[in-house]
Design an enzyme around this catalytic site. Sequence first.
Site, PDB file in Angstrom:
ATOM      1  N   GLU A   1       0.982  -1.123   0.117  1.00  0.00           N
ATOM      2  CA  GLU A   1       0.012   0.061  -0.107  1.00  0.00           C
ATOM      3  C   GLU A   1       0.893   1.175   0.053  1.00  0.00           C
ATOM      4  OE1 GLU A   1      -3.282   0.690  -0.304  1.00  0.00           O
ATOM      5  OE2 GLU A   1      -2.387   2.651  -0.359  1.00  0.00           O
TER       6      GLU A   1
ATOM      7  N   GLY B   1      -7.186   1.335   3.344  1.00  0.00           N
ATOM      8  CA  GLY B   1      -8.719   1.421   2.955  1.00  0.00           C
ATOM      9  C   GLY B   1      -8.853   1.969   1.766  1.00  0.00           C
ATOM     10  N   GLY B   2      -8.242   2.994   1.069  1.00  0.00           N
ATOM     11  CA  GLY B   2      -8.191   3.369  -0.224  1.00  0.00           C
ATOM     12  C   GLY B   2      -9.224   4.341  -0.215  1.00  0.00           C
ATOM     13  N   THR B   3      -9.913   4.431  -1.254  1.00  0.00           N
ATOM     14  CA  THR B   3     -10.769   5.687  -1.640  1.00  0.00           C
ATOM     15  C   THR B   3     -12.174   5.487  -0.642  1.00  0.00           C
ATOM     16  OG1 THR B   3     -10.121   5.490  -3.867  1.00  0.00           O
ATOM     17  CG2 THR B   3     -12.188   6.949  -3.401  1.00  0.00           C
ATOM     18  N   CYS B   4     -12.617   4.493  -0.693  1.00  0.00           N
ATOM     19  CA  CYS B   4     -13.892   4.359   0.118  1.00  0.00           C
ATOM     20  C   CYS B   4     -13.859   4.941   1.480  1.00  0.00           C
ATOM     21  CB  CYS B   4     -14.464   3.096  -0.007  1.00  0.00           C
ATOM     22  SG  CYS B   4     -16.164   2.928   0.750  1.00  0.00           S
TER      23      CYS B   4
ATOM     24  N   HIS C   1     -46.324  -2.652   7.523  1.00  0.00           N
ATOM     25  CA  HIS C   1     -46.915  -1.279   7.522  1.00  0.00           C
ATOM     26  C   HIS C   1     -46.654  -0.671   8.560  1.00  0.00           C
ATOM     27  CE1 HIS C   1     -49.560   1.857   6.763  1.00  0.00           C
ATOM     28  NE2 HIS C   1     -49.939   1.879   7.963  1.00  0.00           N
TER      29      HIS C   1
HETATM   30  C1  LIG Z   1     -16.451  10.993  -3.453  1.00  0.00           C
HETATM   31  C2  LIG Z   1     -16.908   9.523  -3.695  1.00  0.00           C
HETATM   32  C3  LIG Z   1     -17.904   9.095  -3.133  1.00  0.00           C
HETATM   33  C4  LIG Z   1     -18.059   7.499  -3.147  1.00  0.00           C
HETATM   34  N1  LIG Z   1     -19.215   6.984  -2.647  1.00  0.00           N
HETATM   35  C5  LIG Z   1     -19.356   5.711  -2.652  1.00  0.00           C
HETATM   36  C6  LIG Z   1     -20.694   5.101  -2.087  1.00  0.00           C
HETATM   37  O1  LIG Z   1     -21.409   5.713  -1.343  1.00  0.00           O
HETATM   38  N2  LIG Z   1     -20.464   3.839  -2.396  1.00  0.00           N
HETATM   39  C7  LIG Z   1     -20.064   2.970  -3.226  1.00  0.00           C
HETATM   40  O2  LIG Z   1     -20.276   1.903  -3.383  1.00  0.00           O
HETATM   41  N3  LIG Z   1     -18.999   3.529  -3.487  1.00  0.00           N
HETATM   42  C8  LIG Z   1     -18.636   4.979  -3.711  1.00  0.00           C
HETATM   43  N4  LIG Z   1     -17.315   5.449  -4.240  1.00  0.00           N
HETATM   44  C9  LIG Z   1     -16.660   4.687  -4.867  1.00  0.00           C
HETATM   45  C10 LIG Z   1     -15.664   3.731  -4.011  1.00  0.00           C
HETATM   46  O3  LIG Z   1     -15.060   4.509  -3.187  1.00  0.00           O
HETATM   47  C11 LIG Z   1     -14.649   2.847  -5.036  1.00  0.00           C
HETATM   48  O4  LIG Z   1     -15.530   2.246  -5.810  1.00  0.00           O
HETATM   49  C12 LIG Z   1     -13.945   2.105  -4.185  1.00  0.00           C
HETATM   50  O5  LIG Z   1     -13.150   2.750  -3.341  1.00  0.00           O
HETATM   51  C13 LIG Z   1     -12.841   0.818  -5.071  1.00  0.00           C
HETATM   52  O6  LIG Z   1     -12.308   0.198  -4.378  1.00  0.00           O
HETATM   53  P1  LIG Z   1     -10.834  -0.315  -4.750  1.00  0.00           P
HETATM   54  O7  LIG Z   1     -10.302  -1.564  -4.275  1.00  0.00           O
HETATM   55  O8  LIG Z   1     -11.184  -0.712  -6.458  1.00  0.00           O
HETATM   56  O9  LIG Z   1      -9.847   0.774  -4.901  1.00  0.00           O
HETATM   57  P2  LIG Z   1      -9.590   2.079  -3.844  1.00  0.00           P
HETATM   58  O10 LIG Z   1     -10.336   2.062  -2.947  1.00  0.00           O
HETATM   59  O11 LIG Z   1      -9.088   3.263  -4.485  1.00  0.00           O
HETATM   60  O12 LIG Z   1      -7.963   1.580  -3.232  1.00  0.00           O
HETATM   61  C14 LIG Z   1      -6.997   1.347  -4.298  1.00  0.00           C
HETATM   62  C15 LIG Z   1      -5.685   1.335  -3.137  1.00  0.00           C
HETATM   63  O13 LIG Z   1      -4.348   1.118  -3.974  1.00  0.00           O
HETATM   64  C16 LIG Z   1      -3.501   1.947  -3.540  1.00  0.00           C
HETATM   65  N5  LIG Z   1      -2.529   1.997  -4.660  1.00  0.00           N
HETATM   66  C17 LIG Z   1      -2.726   2.462  -5.902  1.00  0.00           C
HETATM   67  N6  LIG Z   1      -1.610   2.410  -6.644  1.00  0.00           N
HETATM   68  C18 LIG Z   1      -0.822   1.912  -5.838  1.00  0.00           C
HETATM   69  C19 LIG Z   1       0.515   1.392  -6.136  1.00  0.00           C
HETATM   70  N7  LIG Z   1       1.070   1.502  -7.528  1.00  0.00           N
HETATM   71  N8  LIG Z   1       1.258   0.795  -5.071  1.00  0.00           N
HETATM   72  C20 LIG Z   1       0.688   0.545  -3.938  1.00  0.00           C
HETATM   73  N9  LIG Z   1      -0.393   0.994  -3.708  1.00  0.00           N
HETATM   74  C21 LIG Z   1      -1.222   1.537  -4.708  1.00  0.00           C
HETATM   75  C22 LIG Z   1      -4.147   3.333  -3.009  1.00  0.00           C
HETATM   76  O14 LIG Z   1      -3.144   3.870  -2.359  1.00  0.00           O
HETATM   77  C23 LIG Z   1      -5.374   2.836  -2.523  1.00  0.00           C
HETATM   78  O15 LIG Z   1      -5.152   2.624  -1.117  1.00  0.00           O
HETATM   79  C24 LIG Z   1     -17.275   6.942  -3.970  1.00  0.00           C
HETATM   80  C25 LIG Z   1     -16.169   7.426  -4.582  1.00  0.00           C
HETATM   81  C26 LIG Z   1     -15.987   8.905  -4.362  1.00  0.00           C
HETATM   82  C27 LIG Z   1     -14.588   9.357  -5.164  1.00  0.00           C
END
Ligand SMILES: Cc1cc2nc3c(=O)[nH]c(=O)nc-3n(C[C@H](O)[C@H](O)[C@H](O)COP(=O)(O)OP(=O)(O)OC[C@H]3O[C@@H](n4cnc5c(N)ncnc54)[C@H](O)[C@@H]3O)c2cc1C
Length: 459
Positions: free
Chosen positions: A33, A38-41, A439
């Site tokens: 990582e 936890g990434g984007t979510c 209901h």
């Molecule tokens: C504002 C916003 C609101 C959202 N709301 C919702 C919601 O309410 N419900 C829903 O279902 N979805 C929602 N989403 C979408 C959701 O966040 C994503 O679909 C989800 O996080 C995707 O998960 P993922 O595992 O694909 O990647 P991500 O969660 O993006 O995780 C990817 C990880 O990989 C790491 N990484 C990337 N490249 C490298 C590398 N080269 N080396 C090491 N680490 C790396 C990153 O740092 C990150 O931690 C929302 C998105 C946004 C932007």
Amino acid sequence: MNRYDAIIIGTGQAGPSLAERLAGSGMQVAVIERGRFGGTCVNNGCTPTKTLIASAYAAHMARRAADYGVESGAVKVDMPQVKARKDALVERSTSSLEKWLSTLPNVHVFRGQARFIGSRTVAVGAETLTAERVFIDVGGRPYVPELPGVRQVPYLTSESMMDVDFVPAHLLIVGGSYVGLEFGQMYRRFGSRVTIIEMAPRLVHREDPEVSEAIRDILAAEGIEIRLDARCLALESAPEGVRVEVDCSVGAPSVPGTHVLLAVGRAPNTDGLGLREAGIETDAHGYVKVDETLATSAQNVYALGDCNGRGAFTHTAYNDYEIVADNLLNGAHRKVSDRIPIYALFTDPPLGRLGRTEAEARQEGYDILIGRMPMTDVARARERGETQGFMKVLVDARSKQILGAAILGVGGDEVVHSLVDAMYGHLPYTVVQHGVRIHPTVSELIPTMLGELAPLKQG
Ligand SMILES: Cc1cc2nc3c(=O)[nH]c(=O)nc-3n(C[C@H](O)[C@H](O)[C@H](O)COP(=O)(O)OP(=O)(O)OC[C@H]3O[C@@H](n4cnc5c(N)ncnc54)[C@H](O)[C@@H]3O)c2cc1C
């Protein structure tokens, strides 16, 4: 060279659960990582936005208190406190995930940017790791279009919005889709003047036009200004902060504001990953090409989550993990195409969406029956004083199976689930229609709506 059974790149919504499952089966698993766990979510997406939306809803309902016979004073939004509440929830999630992963037996956590240097060999910092299988879960980031002026004018994205602890006087939002609308309503409720600028002729243009129109009305009723058909977008500095050139077909040609949020889509984090060196093909937008089992063009390399372009949600990323783990560990034959689209737009009221839109159902040649119900007909919505929106369901006249649904109304994000199992089970709609429901709930009107199906007029 460090040898593992599996390398997982990214700790978003697929990686951590996959790490636990593989490690639990006895494999030695390396997890890499580069950012916050936890990434984007967890850090910039679902968790913080839904936490902020809850604060915005509280402000909205406090302003509406008199509608319910409740007295409240002037409503004041304390943005540093709103942000602190959000930060606390995010911090708890990210740090507990990091701690959990770092202490899982058979899991070895590496921090840093991963880069392929061979088909199943990855460099991270000074380390070189190699494995039998590699799983890419690198997610995405906000897409920043090359608009004129974008390099000269400061702008916000869904990521930098997470640091905002003030109420912008006038927030311009470029992009009238899911992310833009959630932020737009949220900041309007925090007290900003908000203008949403959308290039397409309607908001959330992937939805049916009547859904777009109803959402537009709901947002406009809260005083959100909406500029559609905004082509030839450009940013420039202005005395008040920023100006967006919109070249709309109606109204003034540019919109001034104090801050601008660019919410025009996402880009996969696949650049700088060395995919070409590893023989892993991507499409023209950088998404990793995968087959039905999420296998990439390189042997024993899989791509999961947003980076494979097969989903853009936490639940689709998590389902990718389930598919891959079940196929590898249990000899299952699960496919990504077995998944029925389901998602929500978390405005208030929310939009719960399932399966096909009308346009998609028409395109696939179905003989469509449609059921519609305004939320004003739903007792629970009336009792709650939240009657905006409507529900609709599409049914195949021949098989009687449900094709899709849109529930725009209070609880729509939950209610839509009451149809999904019937779709997975290929049940005729009559099974749902004949089931008795509690209901007073919004869900109890789904059988009523199904009892009033009529042929969809061709339009
Ligand atoms: C504002 C916003 C609101 C959202 N709301 C919702 C919601 O309410 N419900 C829903 O279902 N979805 C929602 N989403 C979408 C959701 O966040 C994503 O679909 C989800 O996080 C995707 O998960 P993922 O595992 O694909 O990647 P991500 O969660 O993006 O995780 C990817 C990880 O990989 C790491 N990484 C990337 N490249 C490298 C590398 N080269 N080396 C090491 N680490 C790396 C990153 O740092 C990150 O931690 C929302 C998105 C946004 C932007």
